[in-house]
Design a protein around this motif. Structure first.
Motif, mmCIF file in Angstrom:
data_model
loop_
_atom_site.group_PDB
_atom_site.id
_atom_site.type_symbol
_atom_site.label_atom_id
_atom_site.label_comp_id
_atom_site.label_asym_id
_atom_site.label_seq_id
_atom_site.Cartn_x
_atom_site.Cartn_y
_atom_site.Cartn_z
ATOM 1 N N ARG A 83 0.837 -1.204 0.000
ATOM 2 C CA ARG A 83 0.000 0.000 0.000
ATOM 3 C C ARG A 83 0.874 1.256 0.000
ATOM 4 O O ARG A 83 1.794 1.396 0.796
ATOM 5 C CB ARG A 83 -0.899 0.013 1.229
ATOM 6 C CG ARG A 83 -1.938 1.117 1.188
ATOM 7 C CD ARG A 83 -2.862 1.038 2.374
ATOM 8 N NE ARG A 83 -4.034 1.871 2.187
ATOM 9 C CZ ARG A 83 -4.945 2.072 3.115
ATOM 10 N NH1 ARG A 83 -4.843 1.498 4.296
ATOM 11 N NH2 ARG A 83 -5.981 2.836 2.882
ATOM 12 N N THR A 84 0.546 2.177 -0.886
ATOM 13 C CA THR A 84 1.294 3.425 -1.007
ATOM 14 C C THR A 84 1.092 4.288 0.231
ATOM 15 O O THR A 84 0.013 4.336 0.805
ATOM 16 C CB THR A 84 0.791 4.203 -2.245
ATOM 17 O OG1 THR A 84 0.894 3.349 -3.376
ATOM 18 C CG2 THR A 84 1.596 5.448 -2.479
ATOM 19 N N ARG A 85 2.124 5.000 0.622
ATOM 20 C CA ARG A 85 2.046 5.911 1.767
ATOM 21 C C ARG A 85 1.105 7.068 1.462
ATOM 22 O O ARG A 85 1.074 7.577 0.339
ATOM 23 C CB ARG A 85 3.432 6.476 2.099
ATOM 24 C CG ARG A 85 4.425 5.414 2.493
ATOM 25 C CD ARG A 85 4.451 5.267 3.952
ATOM 26 N NE ARG A 85 5.403 4.216 4.355
ATOM 27 C CZ ARG A 85 5.484 3.783 5.569
ATOM 28 N NH1 ARG A 85 4.718 4.270 6.506
ATOM 29 N NH2 ARG A 85 6.338 2.844 5.890
ATOM 30 N N PRO A 86 0.331 7.536 2.460
ATOM 31 C CA PRO A 86 -0.648 8.606 2.216
ATOM 32 C C PRO A 86 -0.023 9.923 1.765
ATOM 33 O O PRO A 86 -0.588 10.617 0.914
ATOM 34 C CB PRO A 86 -1.361 8.780 3.546
ATOM 35 C CG PRO A 86 -0.840 7.776 4.470
ATOM 36 C CD PRO A 86 0.236 7.014 3.803
ATOM 37 N N PRO A 100 9.814 7.430 5.036
ATOM 38 C CA PRO A 100 10.035 5.984 5.088
ATOM 39 C C PRO A 100 10.130 5.424 3.662
ATOM 40 O O PRO A 100 9.510 5.946 2.740
ATOM 41 C CB PRO A 100 8.799 5.441 5.799
ATOM 42 C CG PRO A 100 7.838 6.553 5.906
ATOM 43 C CD PRO A 100 8.501 7.813 5.495
ATOM 44 N N GLU A 101 10.889 4.377 3.504
ATOM 45 C CA GLU A 101 11.118 3.821 2.171
ATOM 46 C C GLU A 101 10.370 2.519 1.929
ATOM 47 O O GLU A 101 10.651 1.832 0.960
ATOM 48 C CB GLU A 101 12.617 3.628 1.961
ATOM 49 C CG GLU A 101 13.371 4.942 2.014
ATOM 50 C CD GLU A 101 14.872 4.762 1.919
ATOM 51 O OE1 GLU A 101 15.332 3.631 1.659
ATOM 52 O OE2 GLU A 101 15.568 5.765 2.101
ATOM 53 N N THR A 102 9.445 2.176 2.811
ATOM 54 C CA THR A 102 8.696 0.936 2.655
ATOM 55 C C THR A 102 7.236 1.261 2.377
ATOM 56 O O THR A 102 6.850 2.414 2.280
ATOM 57 C CB THR A 102 8.796 0.084 3.932
ATOM 58 O OG1 THR A 102 8.254 0.843 5.024
ATOM 59 C CG2 THR A 102 10.228 -0.298 4.224
ATOM 60 N N TYR A 103 6.437 0.219 2.295
ATOM 61 C CA TYR A 103 5.004 0.394 2.086
ATOM 62 C C TYR A 103 4.309 0.763 3.388
ATOM 63 O O TYR A 103 4.911 0.764 4.449
ATOM 64 C CB TYR A 103 4.403 -0.884 1.500
ATOM 65 C CG TYR A 103 4.908 -1.190 0.112
ATOM 66 C CD1 TYR A 103 4.550 -0.385 -0.970
ATOM 67 C CD2 TYR A 103 5.748 -2.267 -0.123
ATOM 68 C CE1 TYR A 103 5.014 -0.658 -2.244
ATOM 69 C CE2 TYR A 103 6.213 -2.548 -1.399
ATOM 70 C CZ TYR A 103 5.839 -1.740 -2.457
ATOM 71 O OH TYR A 103 6.301 -2.003 -3.711
ATOM 72 N N TYR A 144 -0.519 11.560 12.053
ATOM 73 C CA TYR A 144 -0.290 13.007 12.033
ATOM 74 C C TYR A 144 0.585 13.442 10.857
ATOM 75 O O TYR A 144 0.327 14.459 10.231
ATOM 76 C CB TYR A 144 0.339 13.439 13.358
ATOM 77 C CG TYR A 144 0.565 14.928 13.454
ATOM 78 C CD1 TYR A 144 -0.455 15.774 13.864
ATOM 79 C CD2 TYR A 144 1.805 15.489 13.137
ATOM 80 C CE1 TYR A 144 -0.260 17.139 13.957
ATOM 81 C CE2 TYR A 144 2.008 16.852 13.230
ATOM 82 C CZ TYR A 144 0.978 17.680 13.635
ATOM 83 O OH TYR A 144 1.166 19.028 13.726
ATOM 84 N N VAL A 145 1.625 12.674 10.569
ATOM 85 C CA VAL A 145 2.532 13.045 9.479
ATOM 86 C C VAL A 145 2.183 12.350 8.163
ATOM 87 O O VAL A 145 2.941 12.420 7.210
ATOM 88 C CB VAL A 145 4.015 12.775 9.843
ATOM 89 C CG1 VAL A 145 4.455 13.619 11.012
ATOM 90 C CG2 VAL A 145 4.264 11.316 10.099
ATOM 91 N N TYR A 146 1.050 11.674 8.121
ATOM 92 C CA TYR A 146 0.567 11.004 6.913
ATOM 93 C C TYR A 146 1.529 9.929 6.417
ATOM 94 O O TYR A 146 1.652 9.701 5.224
ATOM 95 C CB TYR A 146 0.280 12.022 5.796
ATOM 96 C CG TYR A 146 -0.873 12.936 6.113
ATOM 97 C CD1 TYR A 146 -2.166 12.618 5.732
ATOM 98 C CD2 TYR A 146 -0.679 14.121 6.805
ATOM 99 C CE1 TYR A 146 -3.230 13.444 6.023
ATOM 100 C CE2 TYR A 146 -1.719 14.969 7.109
ATOM 101 C CZ TYR A 146 -2.999 14.623 6.719
ATOM 102 O OH TYR A 146 -4.049 15.460 7.017
ATOM 103 N N PHE A 147 2.208 9.258 7.358
ATOM 104 C CA PHE A 147 3.057 8.132 6.979
ATOM 105 C C PHE A 147 2.228 6.859 6.843
ATOM 106 O O PHE A 147 2.605 5.955 6.120
ATOM 107 C CB PHE A 147 4.159 7.908 8.010
ATOM 108 C CG PHE A 147 5.332 8.831 7.868
ATOM 109 C CD1 PHE A 147 5.368 9.826 6.912
ATOM 110 C CD2 PHE A 147 6.418 8.706 8.704
ATOM 111 C CE1 PHE A 147 6.449 10.686 6.793
ATOM 112 C CE2 PHE A 147 7.513 9.550 8.593
ATOM 113 C CZ PHE A 147 7.527 10.528 7.637
ATOM 114 N N ASN A 148 1.144 6.777 7.595
ATOM 115 C CA ASN A 148 0.258 5.618 7.543
ATOM 116 C C ASN A 148 -1.189 6.078 7.546
ATOM 117 O O ASN A 148 -1.523 7.090 8.150
ATOM 118 C CB ASN A 148 0.461 4.700 8.755
ATOM 119 C CG ASN A 148 1.777 3.991 8.732
ATOM 120 O OD1 ASN A 148 2.727 4.419 9.373
ATOM 121 N ND2 ASN A 148 1.862 2.898 7.997
#
Length: 184
Positions: A83-86, A100-103, A144-148
């Motif tokens: 899944r792509t990061r938000p 981050p460099e992962t899904y 909060y940081v839209y990482f997930n």
């Protein structure tokens, strides 16, 4: 697979984040992202558990449990679900923390955090509130940081609780490390 859910969750995340965002929250959330990166806080806590004879057994447990949680979430599920990061879907969004460099799905840092909560809950009562607080703030920081996405974090919580429970059960059944007896 994720397109319809992504838009709905971005709206939910905007609704959750917009009332609390600001310079102080940016700093606070960055701090908790730093603690969670590479499972730093959980590894350090595990090391400290090894230093106290009363909690050495829990140190072994958390070592094994962290490995299980990372293996399941980071190595197995993330690449499969991809899944792509938000934040990648937001135009003009500027990151406040290194990317981050992962899904995205599931949140492996949240998985590890809540596995740690379960693994230490019964044996180290003095850590209950601090560990639960850190795990909760790590979860909030990821949104909060839209990482997930919100569902990534919720899945991480459930997966973490399962991994923690599974590690405890495995450890109880197969461990050769017995609890230390109090000195007389």
């Amino acid at each position: 697979m994720w397109h319809g859910l992504n838009g709905l969750e971005l709206s939910l995340m905007n609704w959750l984040v917009s009332p609390i965002e600001g310079a102080f929250m940016d700093l606070l959330m960055s701090f908790f992202l730093f603690l969670a990166r590479g499972s730093l806080v959980w590894i350090l806590l595990t090391v400290f558990l090894f230093f106290d004879k009363r909690y050495r057994r829990t140190g072994y447990l958390t070592s094994a449990g962290l490995a299980i949680a990372l293996l399941l979430s980071f190595v197995i599920l993330k690449p499969i679900l991809a899944r792509t990061r938000p934040f990648l879907l937001l135009e003009g969004y500027s990151l406040i923390f290194p990317m981050p460099e992962t899904y995205s799905f599931p949140s492996s840092q949240v998985t590890v955090a809540f596995a740690y909560v379960v693994m230490t809950w019964k044996s180290v009562k003095s850590l209950r509130i601090p560990v639960l607080t850190i795990a909760s703030l790590v979860s909030l920081s990821k949104i909060y940081v839209y990482f997930n996405y919100f569902s990534d974090v919720v899945a991480g919580v459930f997966l973490g609780v399962f991994c923690g429970w599974f590690a405890v059960k495995l450890f109880e059944k197969y461990t050769v490390v017995r609890p230390e007896l109090p000195e007389r």
